[in-house]
Scaffold this active site. Structure first.
Site, mmCIF file in Angstrom:
data_model
loop_
_atom_site.group_PDB
_atom_site.id
_atom_site.type_symbol
_atom_site.label_atom_id
_atom_site.label_comp_id
_atom_site.label_asym_id
_atom_site.label_seq_id
_atom_site.Cartn_x
_atom_site.Cartn_y
_atom_site.Cartn_z
ATOM 1 N N CYS A 141 0.828 -1.205 0.000
ATOM 2 C CA CYS A 141 0.000 0.000 0.000
ATOM 3 C C CYS A 141 0.866 1.260 0.000
ATOM 4 O O CYS A 141 1.395 1.654 1.049
ATOM 5 C CB CYS A 141 -0.934 -0.016 1.215
ATOM 6 S SG CYS A 141 -1.973 1.451 1.322
ATOM 7 N N CYS A 144 -0.438 4.110 2.165
ATOM 8 C CA CYS A 144 -0.207 3.930 3.602
ATOM 9 C C CYS A 144 1.262 4.156 3.952
ATOM 10 O O CYS A 144 1.574 4.790 4.951
ATOM 11 C CB CYS A 144 -0.560 2.508 4.041
ATOM 12 S SG CYS A 144 -2.050 1.834 3.347
ATOM 13 N N ASP A 145 2.162 3.614 3.159
ATOM 14 C CA ASP A 145 3.566 3.511 3.589
ATOM 15 C C ASP A 145 4.552 4.357 2.788
ATOM 16 O O ASP A 145 5.712 4.470 3.183
ATOM 17 C CB ASP A 145 4.012 2.039 3.504
ATOM 18 C CG ASP A 145 3.171 1.145 4.417
ATOM 19 O OD1 ASP A 145 2.732 1.641 5.461
ATOM 20 O OD2 ASP A 145 2.957 -0.024 4.074
#
Ligand code: NAP
Length: 324
Positions: A141, A144-145
């Site tokens: 992701c 997200c990261d």
């Protein structure tokens, strides 16, 4: 005494499931949640995420597992009953619905909220999942990261819209992004392919697959952890292998919704995502509602999943009111 008929049973314990539980508990519906058990990890995909920095209300960020623990506590505080097991079978023809859990117990419910989520597909390399769980260089992701990889050389795997979108997104942080795809033609839309090809930070490694992960020991606080420092690329044409430096590997080869339990009964698209009615969370079977990633292949964020969990609880509450 006969088994009680529950107002609402929620299957799944990611942000969607717990939010549905919080809302239905606060509406006095005494919800029951089947949070799952191995091989399904209670808490869903956030259990594989280290820091969550994009969920509103947590300005310092929060660890994915801790966040899910808080969701659960909040649901329990208002009277949610939690079963730590999987649902094995559902009889949708009966009213109330009958669910059989793994222990063989039968539970009855007037409404069902499906929040079984989806899982990112992984390549299947040794250490891939372990490094992802530890936030040590592998992710599925970018949203997200990505921000944890400032200035790094990154590798993205996949040839669909997700992979190309992730590669473009990662150029905001990375010094270079290599997009690895097993063929020479992309599955992604032409406009995305054109953007990728024109981007100065993106290099293409076509007809290639990541066949291995290279790690080094890194000191993280008091612990020494394996950390990704590169990958090995194998040509799908001639089998030759070459190393590639990488501070992060982003796998974007698609997701699979956890909906096999509902096949043949609930409406699904060709990839198995549940299809809800219009702007509601209602399914084709009356009294069944779906939320979270099990019905969303598009946004797939914790906050959008939580929002749809809220919607499912409200839809279920209204349905119960309409049906006495
Ligand atoms: P996808 O379209 O199924 O693409 C998956 C990609 O991963 C394919 O290129 C596939 O290669 C590759 N792949 C699959 N298994 C692999 C493996 N084991 N090793 C290496 N490569 C592998 O999945 P997606 O990109 O997640 O997209 C899903 C859906 O969402 C699509 O309909 C897409 O259009 C849509 N989407 C839309 C947007 C947007 O409109 N902004 C953004 C993201 C996604 P092959 O091509 O060789 O099969």
């Amino acid at each position: 005494m006969a088994d009680p008929v529950h107002n609402v049973i929620i299957i799944g314990s990611g942000p969607a499931g717990w939010t549905a539980a919080i809302y239905s508990a606060r509406a006095n519906l005494a919800p029951v949640v089947f949070e799952g058990a191995a091989p399904n990890i209670p808490g869903g995909q956030l259990m594989w995420t280290s820091d969550v920095e994009n969920y509103p209300g947590f300005p310092e960020g929060i660890k994915g597992p801790e966040m899910m623990e808080r969701f659960k506590k909040q649901a329990e505080r208002f009277g949610t009953t939690v079963h730590a097991e999987n649902v094995e079978k559902i009889d949708f023809t009966k009213r109330p619905f009958e669910l059989t859990s793994e222990s063989g117990q039968v539970h009855r419910a007037r409404t069902l909220i499906i929040a079984t989520g989806a899982n990112a597909k992984l390549i299947g390399l040794p250490k891939e999942k372990e490094l992802m769980n530890q936030g040590a260089g592998v992710s599925a992701c970018a949203t997200c990261d990505g921000a944890f990889y400032k200035g790094e050389e990154l590798v993205v795997v996949g040839g669909g819209d997700s992979a190309l979108e992730e590669a473009l997104f990662l150029t905001r942080f990375a010094s270079k992004v290599t997009l690895v795809h097993r063929r020479a033609e992309f599955r992604a839309s032409k406009i995305m392919v054109d953007r990728i090809k024109a981007h100065p930070k993106i290099a293409l490694a076509l007809d290639a697959e990541v066949c291995d992960i290279v790690t080094e020991k890194k000191q993280v606080g008091p612990f020494e952890k394996d950390w990704l420092v590169g990958v090995k690329l194998k040509s799908t044409k001639d089998g030759s292998v070459r190393p590639l430096k990488a501070g992060g590997l982003f796998v974007a080869i698609g997701h699979a919704p956890n909906t096999s339990l509902f096949k043949g009964v609930l409406d699904m698209d060709d990839k198995g995502y549940l299809v809800t009615k219009g702007k509601t969370t209602r399914m084709n079977v009356e009294g069944v509602f779906a939320c979270g990633d099990a019905q969303d292949s598009h946004y797939r964020q914790a906050v959008t999943a939580a929002g749809s969990g809220c919607a499912a609880a409200i839809d279920a509450e209204r349905w119960l009111a309409e049906h006495g």
